[in-house]
Design a protein around this motif. Sequence first.
Motif, short mmCIF file in Angstrom:
data_model
loop_
_atom_site.label_atom_id
_atom_site.label_comp_id
_atom_site.label_asym_id
_atom_site.label_seq_id
_atom_site.Cartn_x
_atom_site.Cartn_y
_atom_site.Cartn_z
N SER A 12 22.25 21.97 57.22
CA SER A 12 21.08 21.36 56.59
C SER A 12 21.50 20.25 55.63
O SER A 12 22.54 20.33 54.98
CB SER A 12 20.31 22.44 55.81
N MET A 13 20.67 19.24 55.50
CA MET A 13 20.92 18.14 54.56
C MET A 13 20.61 18.55 53.12
O MET A 13 21.03 17.89 52.18
CB MET A 13 20.06 16.92 54.91
N GLU A 14 19.80 19.61 52.96
CA GLU A 14 19.41 20.02 51.61
C GLU A 14 19.69 21.50 51.40
O GLU A 14 19.61 22.29 52.36
CB GLU A 14 17.90 19.82 51.39
N CYS A 15 19.98 21.86 50.17
CA CYS A 15 20.12 23.28 49.83
C CYS A 15 19.95 23.41 48.32
O CYS A 15 20.68 22.77 47.56
CB CYS A 15 21.50 23.79 50.27
N TYR A 16 19.00 24.20 47.91
CA TYR A 16 18.80 24.44 46.47
C TYR A 16 19.88 25.40 45.98
O TYR A 16 20.20 26.36 46.68
CB TYR A 16 17.40 25.06 46.23
N PRO A 17 20.48 25.19 44.85
CA PRO A 17 20.20 24.20 43.82
C PRO A 17 21.10 22.96 43.90
O PRO A 17 21.08 22.15 42.99
CB PRO A 17 20.51 24.97 42.53
N CYS A 18 21.84 22.82 44.99
CA CYS A 18 22.84 21.75 45.06
C CYS A 18 22.19 20.39 45.24
O CYS A 18 22.54 19.43 44.56
CB CYS A 18 23.80 22.02 46.21
N ALA A 19 21.28 20.28 46.18
CA ALA A 19 20.61 19.01 46.45
C ALA A 19 19.24 19.31 47.02
O ALA A 19 19.14 19.95 48.08
CB ALA A 19 21.41 18.17 47.44
N LYS A 20 18.20 18.90 46.30
CA LYS A 20 16.84 19.24 46.72
C LYS A 20 15.94 18.02 46.72
O LYS A 20 15.92 17.26 45.76
CB LYS A 20 16.27 20.32 45.78
N VAL A 21 15.20 17.87 47.81
CA VAL A 21 14.13 16.88 47.85
C VAL A 21 12.79 17.60 47.95
O VAL A 21 11.81 17.25 47.33
CB VAL A 21 14.31 15.90 49.03
N GLY A 22 12.79 18.67 48.75
CA GLY A 22 11.54 19.42 48.91
C GLY A 22 11.80 20.83 49.40
O GLY A 22 12.86 21.42 49.15
N GLY A 23 10.82 21.34 50.15
CA GLY A 23 10.85 22.73 50.57
C GLY A 23 12.04 23.12 51.43
O GLY A 23 12.48 24.28 51.41
N ILE A 304 1.49 18.87 42.18
CA ILE A 304 2.94 18.72 42.10
C ILE A 304 3.42 18.36 43.49
O ILE A 304 3.09 19.05 44.46
CB ILE A 304 3.64 20.04 41.68
N GLY A 305 4.19 17.30 43.62
CA GLY A 305 4.74 17.04 44.94
C GLY A 305 5.07 15.60 45.21
O GLY A 305 4.89 14.73 44.36
N ARG A 306 5.56 15.40 46.43
CA ARG A 306 5.89 14.05 46.86
C ARG A 306 4.59 13.27 47.03
O ARG A 306 3.62 13.81 47.58
CB ARG A 306 6.63 14.10 48.22
N PHE A 307 4.58 12.04 46.57
CA PHE A 307 3.40 11.18 46.79
C PHE A 307 3.52 10.62 48.21
O PHE A 307 3.96 9.49 48.42
CB PHE A 307 3.35 10.05 45.77
N LEU A 335 2.46 15.75 38.62
CA LEU A 335 3.92 15.59 38.59
C LEU A 335 4.37 15.17 39.98
O LEU A 335 4.16 15.91 40.95
CB LEU A 335 4.60 16.91 38.20
N GLY A 336 4.96 14.01 40.08
CA GLY A 336 5.43 13.61 41.41
C GLY A 336 5.97 12.19 41.43
O GLY A 336 5.84 11.44 40.45
N THR A 337 6.59 11.88 42.55
CA THR A 337 7.07 10.52 42.78
C THR A 337 6.87 10.21 44.27
O THR A 337 6.65 11.12 45.07
CB THR A 337 8.58 10.37 42.49
N LEU A 389 5.22 25.33 49.82
CA LEU A 389 5.72 26.39 48.93
C LEU A 389 4.96 26.37 47.62
O LEU A 389 4.82 27.40 46.95
CB LEU A 389 7.22 26.18 48.68
N ASN A 390 4.46 25.17 47.26
CA ASN A 390 3.80 25.03 45.96
C ASN A 390 2.70 26.05 45.74
O ASN A 390 2.56 26.60 44.66
CB ASN A 390 3.18 23.63 45.83
N GLN A 391 1.90 26.26 46.80
CA GLN A 391 0.78 27.20 46.62
C GLN A 391 1.29 28.61 46.38
O GLN A 391 0.67 29.39 45.65
CB GLN A 391 -0.16 27.15 47.85
#
Length: 482
Positions: A12-23, A304-307, A335-337, A389-391
Amino acid sequence: MSDQHIHIHFVSMECYPCAKVGGLADVVGSLPKYLGQQGAEVAVFMPKYRMKWFEGKKFDYKHVSHFYLHQERIDYGVAEVLNSGLDFRLFVIDVPGKLDRDGVYAGSNGNFFGDEIQRHICFQRAYLNFIVNAEHTPDVVHCHDHHTGLIPFIMQHCDGYRSLASVPVVFTIHNERYQGAFPWTMHYLLPQFDSWKAGMMDWANLVNPLASAVKCAWKVTTVSPSYMEELKYNSMGLESLFNQESYKCQGILNGIDWDVWDPATDPYLDHKFVEDVDDYKEKNKLALLEGSQLDPSFPLVAFIGRFANEKGADLLPGIIEEAMRRDLQMNFVVLGTGDKWVEHQIGILAHHRPDRVAAMITYNEAVSHKIYAGADFLLMPSRVEPCGLNQMYAMRYGTIPIVHNLGGLKDSVSYFDGDNGTGLKFNSLDFYHIFEEFQRAIYLHGAKKLLTTARNNGMSADYSWVKSAGQYMDIYKTVTGR
Ligand code: ADP
């Protein structure tokens, strides 16, 4: 391997807490722990970024070599992180010049890198070179999203990798809107492949990694059952593919990391939940609104989230403006960008109406936790929501979601009927339906007993990984024949 565990590699390109963009990061960073409790041993493989989390880590290099990306020599290494502090083994793919960036898909300046095709291919090839040379192959390779979508094809049809053809590959779609397609003129970036199998990478005359994974993986999952069904009639041109391959597709609802997202222990919260939900909510709301001009007696609606268009973020400025035009007794915190127009519009609203709108145009994990705890409602006007996941975080923190009834939102939020249920839902993404639910939210906020019930329902519902991890285990058992 000789022991009883099923050995899984997550790529995977992402893994919390190392690098996170989203879910995607949240899932990859939490599911391994729960699979571990059910008899799997998961190792996660991700890029070695030039990001804060990686500083001061100790890397044990297991494999160092090079390959050619067309004429460019790519030196790479695969290393285990020795002091990750995580509940699973973490390996990084180190490709200097390609993956060692200060962001996952875009730099810290917000600009996309522009060479994502090369980066993703380097990531996949370096990982595959590692396992093709390793003493033991995993029992299952589990790929996540299009960045890893060419792995099943390469394992089956590329020179130098066919010894991996019998290793089962599971592919999970966290977001189908991003398919990673590129023109065939760039095929030289790929390892030598059986040309008569090119169709297994093709969709609409492009190399489409996501489509290829759907064709070549042994099993395909999406992150909620409803989203799986929706892809059959709404998937950016892949509808017929999902219908054709539906026999191997399954929707499994994401869970959340019960330990990280626990209002009773969350270190980010000023006031942890003890037993009185209303007291905990009120204190966190006051802490959240401290220093702002927002009246805490009004219902507080958060986003909260990606715009992004798929999140319906472009609708947000209009919704907030309309709420103020109607003089609804509710305030907003955002909260978002992302989309610059949305960032600008939300900024203007917060500037002109500081008594009604607070905005943080940034990515901030700590603030997100404080909002989940301090807000009364969480708005999700998503156009597409694979899971969301936000909900779930919101409900776990006693915040009532107001959501568009589709995808994972449909599967995880049940309508509050005054007694049972955890949220409010609108079936259509228009002002008429959204504001109908806003009116209900205002009523609910004023009817204290009902509010407490809805909050408690959300907080006591089960969004943990336990059940879903069991469904993944069933898939691993099926593909390995165990
Ligand atoms: P997606 O992966 O499509 O962006 P999800 O709902 O699956 O959406 O996951 C979003 C995750 O990212 C959640 O953990 C959410 O709290 C987090 N998040 C999104 N934007 C921000 C932000 N600006 N600051 C902090 N956390 C954020």
